[in-house]
Design an enzyme around this catalytic site. Structure first.
Site, PDB file in Angstrom:
ATOM      1  N   LYS A   1       0.917  -1.566   0.166  1.00 33.09           N
ATOM      2  CA  LYS A   1       0.031  -0.086  -0.427  1.00 33.09           C
ATOM      3  C   LYS A   1       1.376   1.610   0.069  1.00 33.09           C
ATOM      4  O   LYS A   1       1.392   1.935   1.085  1.00 33.09           O
ATOM      5  CB  LYS A   1      -0.452  -0.219   1.476  1.00 33.09           C
ATOM      6  CG  LYS A   1      -2.678   0.955   0.791  1.00 33.09           C
ATOM      7  CD  LYS A   1      -2.147   2.174   0.895  1.00 33.09           C
ATOM      8  CE  LYS A   1      -2.010   2.817   1.868  1.00 33.09           C
ATOM      9  NZ  LYS A   1      -1.460   4.041   1.340  1.00 33.09           N
TER      10      LYS A   1
ATOM     11  N   GLU B   1       8.772   2.090  11.282  1.00 34.91           N
ATOM     12  CA  GLU B   1      10.038   3.523  11.026  1.00 34.91           C
ATOM     13  C   GLU B   1       9.542   4.330  10.756  1.00 34.91           C
ATOM     14  O   GLU B   1       8.669   4.731   9.917  1.00 34.91           O
ATOM     15  CB  GLU B   1      10.442   3.322   9.777  1.00 34.91           C
ATOM     16  CG  GLU B   1      11.166   1.980   9.410  1.00 34.91           C
ATOM     17  CD  GLU B   1      12.913   1.478  10.458  1.00 34.91           C
ATOM     18  OE1 GLU B   1      13.164   2.217  11.178  1.00 34.91           O
ATOM     19  OE2 GLU B   1      13.104   0.564  10.159  1.00 34.91           O
TER      20      GLU B   1
ATOM     21  N   CYS C   1      13.405  11.851   6.006  1.00 37.35           N
ATOM     22  CA  CYS C   1      13.128  11.348   7.589  1.00 37.35           C
ATOM     23  C   CYS C   1      14.689  11.480   8.356  1.00 37.35           C
ATOM     24  O   CYS C   1      14.454  12.012   9.761  1.00 37.35           O
ATOM     25  CB  CYS C   1      12.609   9.681   8.447  1.00 37.35           C
ATOM     26  SG  CYS C   1      13.748   8.034   7.493  1.00 37.35           S
TER      27      CYS C   1
ATOM     28  N   GLU D   1       8.369  17.022  14.601  1.00 38.52           N
ATOM     29  CA  GLU D   1       8.743  16.711  12.742  1.00 38.52           C
ATOM     30  C   GLU D   1       8.167  18.263  12.198  1.00 38.52           C
ATOM     31  O   GLU D   1       6.691  18.060  11.872  1.00 38.52           O
ATOM     32  CB  GLU D   1       8.287  15.658  12.627  1.00 38.52           C
ATOM     33  CG  GLU D   1       9.487  14.903  11.388  1.00 38.52           C
ATOM     34  CD  GLU D   1       8.602  13.734  10.486  1.00 38.52           C
ATOM     35  OE1 GLU D   1       7.558  13.496  10.781  1.00 38.52           O
ATOM     36  OE2 GLU D   1      10.051  13.070  10.257  1.00 38.52           O
TER      37      GLU D   1
HETATM   38  P1  NAD Z   1       1.694   9.117   6.947  1.00 34.89           P
HETATM   39  O1  NAD Z   1       2.007   8.244   8.724  1.00 34.89           O
HETATM   40  O2  NAD Z   1       0.728   9.440   6.444  1.00 34.89           O
HETATM   41  O3  NAD Z   1       1.838   7.564   5.319  1.00 34.89           O
HETATM   42  C1  NAD Z   1       2.481   6.553   5.721  1.00 34.89           C
HETATM   43  C2  NAD Z   1       1.523   5.623   4.807  1.00 34.89           C
HETATM   44  O4  NAD Z   1       0.337   4.673   5.565  1.00 34.89           O
HETATM   45  C3  NAD Z   1       0.557   6.118   3.797  1.00 34.89           C
HETATM   46  O5  NAD Z   1       0.704   5.039   3.103  1.00 34.89           O
HETATM   47  C4  NAD Z   1      -0.464   6.156   4.642  1.00 34.89           C
HETATM   48  O6  NAD Z   1      -1.503   5.872   3.344  1.00 34.89           O
HETATM   49  C5  NAD Z   1      -0.564   4.995   5.135  1.00 34.89           C
HETATM   50  N1  NAD Z   1      -1.833   5.519   6.248  1.00 34.89           N
HETATM   51  C6  NAD Z   1      -2.249   6.388   6.166  1.00 34.89           C
HETATM   52  N2  NAD Z   1      -2.938   5.842   7.657  1.00 34.89           N
HETATM   53  C7  NAD Z   1      -3.272   4.720   7.412  1.00 34.89           C
HETATM   54  C8  NAD Z   1      -3.848   4.334   8.822  1.00 34.89           C
HETATM   55  N3  NAD Z   1      -4.765   4.222   9.717  1.00 34.89           N
HETATM   56  N4  NAD Z   1      -3.493   2.418   8.605  1.00 34.89           N
HETATM   57  C9  NAD Z   1      -3.002   1.682   7.644  1.00 34.89           C
HETATM   58  N5  NAD Z   1      -1.893   2.839   7.358  1.00 34.89           N
HETATM   59  C10 NAD Z   1      -2.291   4.490   7.156  1.00 34.89           C
HETATM   60  O7  NAD Z   1       2.952   9.809   6.704  1.00 34.89           O
HETATM   61  P2  NAD Z   1       3.439  10.225   5.035  1.00 34.89           P
HETATM   62  O8  NAD Z   1       3.073  11.574   5.392  1.00 34.89           O
HETATM   63  O9  NAD Z   1       3.203   8.793   3.739  1.00 34.89           O
HETATM   64  O10 NAD Z   1       5.801  10.467   4.729  1.00 34.89           O
HETATM   65  C11 NAD Z   1       5.469  11.660   6.189  1.00 34.89           C
HETATM   66  C12 NAD Z   1       6.191  10.578   7.007  1.00 34.89           C
HETATM   67  O11 NAD Z   1       7.225   9.187   7.235  1.00 34.89           O
HETATM   68  C13 NAD Z   1       7.632  11.777   7.970  1.00 34.89           C
HETATM   69  O12 NAD Z   1       7.045  11.722   9.571  1.00 34.89           O
HETATM   70  C14 NAD Z   1       8.636  10.900   7.994  1.00 34.89           C
HETATM   71  O13 NAD Z   1       9.364  11.066   9.435  1.00 34.89           O
HETATM   72  C15 NAD Z   1       8.368   9.767   8.626  1.00 34.89           C
HETATM   73  N6  NAD Z   1       9.616   8.898   7.319  1.00 34.89           N
HETATM   74  C16 NAD Z   1       9.962   8.190   8.757  1.00 34.89           C
HETATM   75  C17 NAD Z   1      11.305   7.457   8.160  1.00 34.89           C
HETATM   76  C18 NAD Z   1      11.857   6.072   8.397  1.00 34.89           C
HETATM   77  O14 NAD Z   1      12.813   5.616   8.574  1.00 34.89           O
HETATM   78  N7  NAD Z   1      12.223   6.568   9.938  1.00 34.89           N
HETATM   79  C19 NAD Z   1      11.611   7.271   6.477  1.00 34.89           C
HETATM   80  C20 NAD Z   1      10.246   8.743   5.317  1.00 34.89           C
HETATM   81  C21 NAD Z   1       9.650   8.513   6.481  1.00 34.89           C
END
Ligand code: NAD
Length: 513
Positions: free
Chosen positions: A200, A275, A308, A413
């Protein structure tokens, strides 16, 4: 580089070319990928090009029923896929790596258009790292998974060995900042370990994931081994987390959603890797090497600060503060000079567009909070871009000083090209302040003194500490976060263990009973 089989090479080329040729507003339509078929979704939505602010493609808004179909296909495929040899799986992954590598530059065009990042960056970072993930996991698994440990008991009658079983159907949920790269970091170990998967990808950036599904089909992955439902997190993502036949969830994204996934998965005791977000500190000691200034600035602004691991709080030792600020702001402004600029990501720029309007507004809001709390903006802010990008989401590298550690801008963040710089006096003080947020993903330390570097690295609560460098990565090292930044570790060996369950088999070799 190995050249792909010409039969499927041409087919793949035409899939990519059609997308590349699809200008804004032509509405090419993507599909889900279930059981090796590209299946239309009941609902769809627009995906916006962040550089123009206009829809450029239609994508599925996958439903719970579509996720159920994908999981059912994965469940059936698991029965045979789990019994393939690691050598067979590894060979297929290497074919994936080869085909992606051959079309590196074309896939980079799509990643840039969909995500907003500079095309040059996608060419040298996102797509090559995706290739490396498939290749390295394919090769590492040959040694990590196929060798069993044989231990004789002191009595000499029993032999124990360890078998690494795949877990089952894996749900892979990925974010929008490094779309293909981070999805491949999950897909490669999950598949080579013998799991079947339902992906997804982020609804903000699904295009290169869809392209990748063509690669799996073309190189010969059996039906149902890899499936994908494109759609919103709250519907498609949530159903994947709640589905009783999904045994493992690998999530990369925000801390807010990660914590919800952890709670929901716990109800079925699913294996979970999270992550999540960060608020990464950088510590610059007085004797830092001045030649590192460009890398220090890059650590805050690469990929529009949408990594991130980007540095968002910079602690600078007081005696060098004024000099450092002058050099650092000069570096930050360099990315705004002509021909080396913030702008249309499809041209030669260093900084592209923020990924979405919502995200652009969020970053702007934090710059406004900084002003209202008495911070001084030394450079940056919203950037107007012309030539078709008037409605795009551009923010120039932004440097803020004068905020207390307790400011929201210093603790939340932001995930944009925004850095707060603040002075410190002693190592003890800076370590405590650097560790003071709820996050613990990564940190950087800059000093010419090895003791200072290592003592500081030792005390920082972070999954990765870079000393006099940033973003240099050896895939075999564990990767992940502490505190609210994550649970579990990824990396060659850590991922292979996460995507498999070690089973001890004890055999009594006594010939007579
Ligand atoms: P997000 O949490 O909004 O979404 C991430 C994914 O989760 C998307 O595919 C989204 O559709 C899905 N999602 C959202 N709600 C959900 C639910 N209720 N159930 C299941 N899936 C769901 O994050 P984002 O805005 O896409 O990405 C940015 C974030 O990702 C930042 O906080 C960044 O730090 C983090 N990030 C972390 C790493 C790491 O390795 N630690 C790497 C990249 C990004």
């Amino acid at each position: 580089m190995t050249t792909a089989n010409s039969n499927y090479r041409d087919e793949f080329k035409s899939v990519i070319q059609k997308l590349i040729d699809s200008p804004d507003n032509q509405h090419e339509q993507l599909t889900n990928f279930i059981g090796n078929e590209f299946v239309e979704s009941e609902k769809c939505m627009d995906s916006v090009n962040p550089a123009t602010g206009k829809p450029w493609i239609k994508i599925p808004n996958g439903t719970a029923a579509e996720v159920d179909n994908a999981v059912a296909a994965a469940k059936v495929a698991f029965k045979t896929w789990k019994n393939t040899t690691v050598q067979q799986r590894s060979a297929l992954l290497n074919k994936v790596a080869n085909l992606v590598e051959e079309f590196n530059d074309e896939i980079a065009i799509l990643e840039s258009r969909d995500q907003g990042k500079p095309i040059g960056l996608a060419k040298v970072m996102d797509i090559p790292r995706c290739v490396q993930n498939f290749r390295d996991f394919a090769n590492a698994a040959l040694y990590s998974l196929s060798t069993s440990k044989i231990l004789e008991q002191p009595t000499g009658k029993c032999v124990n060995y360890v078998k690494h079983d795949p877990v089952g159907v894996a749900g892979l949920i990925s974010p929008w900042n490094l779309p293909l790269y981070l999805l491949s970091f999950k897909l490669a170990p999950a598949l080579v370990a013998g799991n079947t998967v339902v992906c997804k990808p982020s609804e903000m950036t699904s295009v290169t994931a869809w392209v990748l599904m063509h690669v799996f089909k073309l190189v010969g992955f059996p039906a149902g081994v890899v499936n994908m439902v494109i759609g919103e997190g709250r519907s498609a993502g949530q159903r994947l987390v709640d589905h009783p036949d999904v045994h493992l969830i690998s999530f990369t994204g925000s801390t807010l959603i990660g914590k919800k996934i952890q709670e929901d998965s716990a109800k079925m005791n699913k294996k979970v890797s999270l992550e999540m977000g960060g608020k990464n500190p950088g510590i610059v000691y007085s004797n830092y090497r001045k030649s590192d200034i460009a890398t220090i600035a890059r650590s805050s602004f690469l990929n529009q600060g949408e990594i991130c691991l980007c540095t968002s709080r910079l602690f600078v030792q007081r005696p060098i503060l004024e000099d450092f600020l002058t050099s650092y702001v000069e570096e930050a402004k360099k990315v705004c000079l002509k021909n080396f600029t913030v702008g249309d990501p499809s041209s030669q720029v260093q900084i592209g567009a923020m990924n979405s309007k919502v995200h652009f507004e969020k970053v702007k809001k934090y710059i406004d909070i900084a002003k209202s709390e008495g911070g001084t903006i030394l450079c940056g802010g919203v950037k107007e871009i012309s030539n078709g990008c008037e409605d795009g989401y551009f923010i120039a590298p932004t440097v803020i000083v004068g905020l207390p550690d307790s400011s929201q801008v210093m603790t939340d963040e932001i995930f944009g090209p925004v850095v707060c710089i603040t002075p410190f006096d002693t190592a003890e003080e800076v370590i405590e302040r650097a560790n003071s947020t709820s996050y613990g993903l990564s940190a950087t330390v800059w000093s010419a003194n090895t003791d200072e570097l290592l003592n500081t690295a030792n005390e920082l609560r972070a999954g990765t500490v870079w000393c006099n460098t940033w973003l240099a990565r050896e895939l075999s090292m564990p990767f992940g976060g502490c505190k609210q930044s994550g649970t579990g570790r990824e990396g060659l060996h850590d991922s292979l263990h996460f995507y498999s369950d070690a089973k001890t088999v004890c055999v009594n070799l006594a010939s007579k009973y």
